[in-house]
Design an enzyme around this catalytic site. Structure first.
Site: not given
Length: 355
Positions: A89, A121, A244
């Site tokens: 990103e 993400c 994550h």
């Protein structure tokens, strides 16, 4: 949330990780240093410190380093790679691909499929999903998927404590050449606007606590639960799990909600040392797990991307893991070469002073 055992994604032929590599910049900004500048040292930082890209580093330069590490790890001739995908990103160009620069820099052929991926993400794991399809269908022998970011955080914002730099690269190929084989994957997405950045804006915005629930936890738990339901597995069937890592608390809570122990997630939980490296977060964690894994170990990996969605993967480690090149650079090596910087240096490195 519903569990649907018919939605498992599995390639027609075996696909696995034939090479992998991480990259983490050497510079570290302690959370206490950010607090010193913005809160007079008050409050507790969500991570101990974060990795900071140097003045001469960006997504492309770091992706090249990770890709070279993956090539060394797998012993693959770059000329045999048929697709190169970079998920991020924070691509350095709004209009110009990062993937073509990476492809030429590592010696890949010109007749290669190259593209950039975006999904907050989970842009890196989206690239992995595409690689699974391409290799699994027989259209390509090897592909290269990268998740890399120089994550942005507005000065003084909560994100600035955690938004780090780094990522990982994976070469996917035939199962019989792999260090770990994919047993299946599952993706789960909704329109949940917990985090966004419009074109032309320097920094992203976020929904504060809204980013946890119903964003991160709903999608992470749904993807993992559906994957386990689809494969008739449960947490005790896995040796490791990696999620994550926007901070330390979120993956720890997700693991608890799903029934995983802290011992299962500890080897891949690197947020305290490097922060949230966005697209490369769980991918770096997976490299750290593979570095210590044994043949037969089973691994669950679950990404999360704002906007929002999660990709979940079930991997089985093969006997080839004992043949990893001893001279490769690992995530632990990059973490160990730490050099602390102050806030002023960080501002200069990341061009934080805006007109």
């Amino acid at each position: 949330m519903t569990k649907d055992s018919n939605r498992l994604m599995k390639p027609d032929r075996g696909v696995g990780i034939v090479g992998y590599g991480a990259y983490i910049p050497r510079y570290r900004l302690p959370g206490t240093e950010i607090a010193r500048v913005w809160t007079n040292g008050l409050g507790q930082a969500p991570v101990q410190e974060k990795a900071v890209a140097g003045a001469d580093e960006d997504v492309v330069t770091m992706a090249i380093e990770a890709a070279r590490n993956a090539i060394l790890c797998g012993g693959i001739n770059p000329q045999r790679i048929r697709a190169i995908w970079v998920g991020s990103e924070s691509h350095p160009y709004a209009v110009k691909p990062s993937s073509t620069i990476v492809a030429e820099s590592i010696g890949a052929p010109a007749d290669v499929l190259a593209a950039d991926w975006e999904f907050a993400c989970k842009a890196g794991t989206e690239a992995v999903q595409a690689s699974l399809g391409l290799v699994g269908s027989g259209m390509a022998e090897y592909t290269l998927s990268i998740g890399m970011d120089t994550a942005q955080g507005r000065p003084g914002d909560a994100l600035e404590y955690t938004a780090g730099s780094g990522g990982a690269a994976f070469i996917l190929g035939p199962a019989d050449e792999s260090y770990a084989v994919y047993q299946g994957s599952y993706s789960y997405v909704t329109d949940t606007p917990d985090f966004w950045r419009r074109a032309g804006e320097a920094y992203p915005s976020h929904g504060d606590r809204f980013t946890g629930e119903p964003a991160y936890f709903a999608h992470t738990v749904a993807a993992a639960s559906n994957l386990m339901a689809s494969t008739n597995s449960e947490p005790s069937d896995y040796n490791y799990a990696v999620f994550h890592q926007p901070n330390v608390k979120f993956p720890a809570r997700a693991a608890k909600l799903l029934g995983f122990s802290q011992e299962q997630i500890r080897p891949g939980l690197l947020a305290n040392e490097i922060g949230n490296v966005y697209s490369g977060s769980c991918m770096i964690g997976l490299t750290a797990i593979l570095d210590i894994a044994q043949p037969g170990d089973r691994i669950l990996m679950v990404s999360y991307g704002s906007g929002a969605g999660s990709d979940a993967f079930d991997l089985r480690v093969t006997g080839r893991i004992s043949e990893l090149p001893p001279d490769r650079l690992t995530a632990a090596d990059y973490i160990a070469r730490r050099r602390a910087v102050d806030y002023g240096t960080y501002v200069r490195f990341r061009d934080k002073l805006k007109d």
